[in-house]
Design a protein around this motif. Sequence first.
Motif, PDB file in Angstrom:
ATOM      1  N   PRO A   1       0.856  -1.193   0.000  1.00  0.00           N
ATOM      2  CA  PRO A   1       0.000   0.000   0.000  1.00  0.00           C
ATOM      3  C   PRO A   1       0.892   1.242   0.000  1.00  0.00           C
ATOM      4  O   PRO A   1       1.999   1.224   0.548  1.00  0.00           O
ATOM      5  N   ILE A   2       0.416   2.313  -0.595  1.00  0.00           N
ATOM      6  CA  ILE A   2       1.252   3.503  -0.812  1.00  0.00           C
ATOM      7  C   ILE A   2       1.820   4.080   0.487  1.00  0.00           C
ATOM      8  O   ILE A   2       2.965   4.518   0.522  1.00  0.00           O
ATOM      9  N   ASP A   3       1.059   4.063   1.568  1.00  0.00           N
ATOM     10  CA  ASP A   3       1.601   4.609   2.821  1.00  0.00           C
ATOM     11  C   ASP A   3       2.744   3.752   3.358  1.00  0.00           C
ATOM     12  O   ASP A   3       3.775   4.268   3.787  1.00  0.00           O
ATOM     13  N   ARG A   4       2.591   2.428   3.283  1.00  0.00           N
ATOM     14  CA  ARG A   4       3.666   1.539   3.730  1.00  0.00           C
ATOM     15  C   ARG A   4       4.877   1.647   2.817  1.00  0.00           C
ATOM     16  O   ARG A   4       6.024   1.590   3.263  1.00  0.00           O
ATOM     17  N   ALA A   5       4.627   1.788   1.519  1.00  0.00           N
ATOM     18  CA  ALA A   5       5.733   1.928   0.564  1.00  0.00           C
ATOM     19  C   ALA A   5       6.551   3.178   0.865  1.00  0.00           C
ATOM     20  O   ALA A   5       7.784   3.125   0.932  1.00  0.00           O
ATOM     21  N   ARG A   6       5.887   4.313   1.063  1.00  0.00           N
ATOM     22  CA  ARG A   6       6.617   5.557   1.357  1.00  0.00           C
ATOM     23  C   ARG A   6       7.363   5.449   2.686  1.00  0.00           C
ATOM     24  O   ARG A   6       8.491   5.909   2.819  1.00  0.00           O
TER      25      ARG A   6
ATOM     26  N   TRP B   1       5.377   8.429   9.420  1.00  0.00           N
ATOM     27  CA  TRP B   1       5.442   9.643   8.611  1.00  0.00           C
ATOM     28  C   TRP B   1       4.327   9.665   7.574  1.00  0.00           C
ATOM     29  O   TRP B   1       3.843  10.723   7.211  1.00  0.00           O
ATOM     30  N   PHE B   2       3.954   8.491   7.096  1.00  0.00           N
ATOM     31  CA  PHE B   2       2.921   8.363   6.065  1.00  0.00           C
ATOM     32  C   PHE B   2       1.884   7.351   6.540  1.00  0.00           C
ATOM     33  O   PHE B   2       2.246   6.237   6.927  1.00  0.00           O
ATOM     34  N   ASP B   3       0.625   7.744   6.526  1.00  0.00           N
ATOM     35  CA  ASP B   3      -0.431   6.839   6.960  1.00  0.00           C
ATOM     36  C   ASP B   3      -1.709   7.167   6.200  1.00  0.00           C
ATOM     37  O   ASP B   3      -2.154   8.323   6.199  1.00  0.00           O
ATOM     38  N   TRP B   4      -2.271   6.172   5.542  1.00  0.00           N
ATOM     39  CA  TRP B   4      -3.525   6.355   4.805  1.00  0.00           C
ATOM     40  C   TRP B   4      -4.659   6.159   5.806  1.00  0.00           C
ATOM     41  O   TRP B   4      -4.956   5.042   6.211  1.00  0.00           O
TER      42      TRP B   4
ATOM     43  N   TYR C   1      -1.513  13.314   5.009  1.00  0.00           N
ATOM     44  CA  TYR C   1      -1.136  12.961   6.380  1.00  0.00           C
ATOM     45  C   TYR C   1       0.264  13.510   6.693  1.00  0.00           C
ATOM     46  O   TYR C   1       0.480  14.135   7.734  1.00  0.00           O
ATOM     47  N   PHE C   2       1.214  13.247   5.785  1.00  0.00           N
ATOM     48  CA  PHE C   2       2.578  13.743   5.969  1.00  0.00           C
ATOM     49  C   PHE C   2       2.586  15.272   6.071  1.00  0.00           C
ATOM     50  O   PHE C   2       3.205  15.840   6.979  1.00  0.00           O
TER      51      PHE C   2
END
Length: 192
Positions: free
Chosen positions: A27-32, A137-140, A154-155
């Motif tokens: 998922p994009i938040d985990r990837a970042r 830092w990043f969380d959807w 979020y960031f």
Amino acid sequence: MTYEWAIAQKILQSPIPFNIISNRGLPIDRAREELTQQAIATGATHLFFLDSDVILPADGLVRLYQHQLPIVAAIYGSKHELPGVWIQQNQNGGARYAPVSREVLEKTPLFSHQDMVIGMGACLIQLEVFKRIPQPWFDWTQGRVPTGVSEDFYFCEKVRPHIPIYVDTEVKCRHVDFSMLQWDGSRDRLQL
């Protein structure tokens, strides 16, 4: 990833030597989050997020780096057919963010606002930023909590009380969708 994106990466100019780190299937938040941790572990000074659907001008990274700012992004059209820069209007509700108009963004080559959020699809961040804010830092959170947002918002919400965010409105990217989105949100029909 499009052929045009691959060619743009081939001719991308870099201001300093760099390593490419990537990941897939998260998922994009985990990837970042993971990419940030990897960049920190390598001892890098900067992290440049470039999404696989954002096409950066060949000199775009050099121009962003020359600002020597903690957070600076290129501009690209959002998938809502507007420039990908928003200002928070209230703490919750349907009209929480309002897009910044093309006319406002064209007035200044380096735009910033204390309540701004941006897409992270072409964003250069000094890694010192991540030492100043706690993880994640990043969380959807969109769809999970009543006032949830995407990982990039979020960031921005987390960092902007401490560090200003800038957008270089002269580094204009294209955002690939069903059509090609220009920096201002206008669409060019893709030739397939």
